[in-house]
Design an enzyme around this catalytic site. Structure first.
Site, PDB file in Angstrom:
ATOM      1  N   SER A 135       1.478  -2.465  -2.144  1.00  0.00           N
ATOM      2  CA  SER A 135       0.249  -1.690  -2.250  1.00  0.00           C
ATOM      3  C   SER A 135       0.471  -0.343  -1.594  1.00  0.00           C
ATOM      4  O   SER A 135       1.245  -0.222  -0.628  1.00  0.00           O
ATOM      5  CB  SER A 135      -0.902  -2.427  -1.547  1.00  0.00           C
ATOM      6  N   TYR A 147      -4.964  -7.276   5.293  1.00  0.00           N
ATOM      7  CA  TYR A 147      -4.339  -6.892   4.031  1.00  0.00           C
ATOM      8  C   TYR A 147      -3.277  -5.821   4.264  1.00  0.00           C
ATOM      9  O   TYR A 147      -2.138  -5.927   3.781  1.00  0.00           O
ATOM     10  CB  TYR A 147      -5.409  -6.377   3.071  1.00  0.00           C
TER      11      TYR A 147
END
Length: 258
Positions: A135, A147
């Protein structure tokens, strides 16, 4: 689920390759699986949700990976590709996140890819390729700490894997999508979407079709001398290091509008 190749030979650079894709039931993973099949690969589409004909696989379960590896060994004898696409997000901030949620996110986003590499790389001949889907947050201090930390950690797993598996002729690369229109991002607030697009130099969100062709390339022999690479697919979001807002504010004609 096994997806069979389609199209003419000239458009099938992955013909003869067996590729496993995790998180393939929906969104980005489904698009990747379809693109790989169109490119000629025999795709084993997996997901924790038995949807769309996917074979069930909990990427955080070592037993599940061991079972899949045994099946692949018996059925094909080899695997030439692995796309570690499965991922989850938890949006709690640093002062709010619970240890169990932090661990759950890491189990899927970091431990899962590691287990996949451990169990499937023994089936991989020279010329095989692994793609970990990270990401653009892995370059930033994005606020959902579990995350963000998991994607930073995945960068480390990828670098180590590229180094360890390189002598065997196995390549390991990481793709870092930015804001891609999927079910996961659909849960974000309008303010988040608008701000993210404003901070993206190309001025738009991405689509699954912006990511899938790169996955195909990295699994093909056309990328045979590329390993350990990290490739953002984020419209330039991670390139400016947060200075786009400053640059926009200082424009003589005022801030740019996405």
């Amino acid at each position: 689920m096994t997806r069979t190749p389609e199209g003419d030979a000239s458009s099938r650079p992955l013909t003869g390759k067996v590729v496993v894709v995790t998180g393939a039931a929906r969104g980005q993973g489904a698009a990747e699986a379809e693109a790989l099949a169109r490119a000629g690969a025999t795709v084993i589409a997996t997901d924790v949700r038995p949807e769309g004909g996917c074979r069930r696989l909990d990427v955080a379960s070592e037993d599940d990976w061991a079972e899949l590896a045994a099946e692949l060994r018996e059925t094909y004898g080899h695997v030439q590709g692995l796309v570690n696409n499965a991922g989850v997000i938890h949006r709690a901030r640093l002062g709010e996140v619970r240890a169990e949620d932090f661990g759950r996110v890491h189990a899927v986003n970091t431990v899962g890819p590691m287990l996949g590499i451990q169990h499937l790389s023994p089936l991989m001949p020279p010329g095989s390729s692994i793609v970990n889907v990270g990401s653009s947050t892995a370059y930033t201090g994005y606020y959902p700490v579990a995350y963000t930390a998991s994607k930073w950690a995945l960068r480390g797993v990828s670098k180590v894997a590229a180094t360890e598996l390189g002598p065997r002729g196995i390549r390991v690369n990481t793709v870092h999508p930015g804001y891609i229109e999927t079910e996961m991002t659909a849960a974000a607030t309008p303010a988040f979407r608008e701000t993210t697009i404003r901070e993206t130099p190309l001025g738009r969100s991405g689509t699954v079709d912006d990511v899938a062709p790169l996955i195909v390339f990295l699994l093909s022999d056309a990328s045979s001398f590329i390993t350990g690479a990290e490739i953002p697919v984020d419209g330039g979001f991670s390139a400016h290091g947060g200075v786009k807002s400053i640059s926009d504010a200082l424009r003589p004609d005022g801030p740019s509008v996405a």
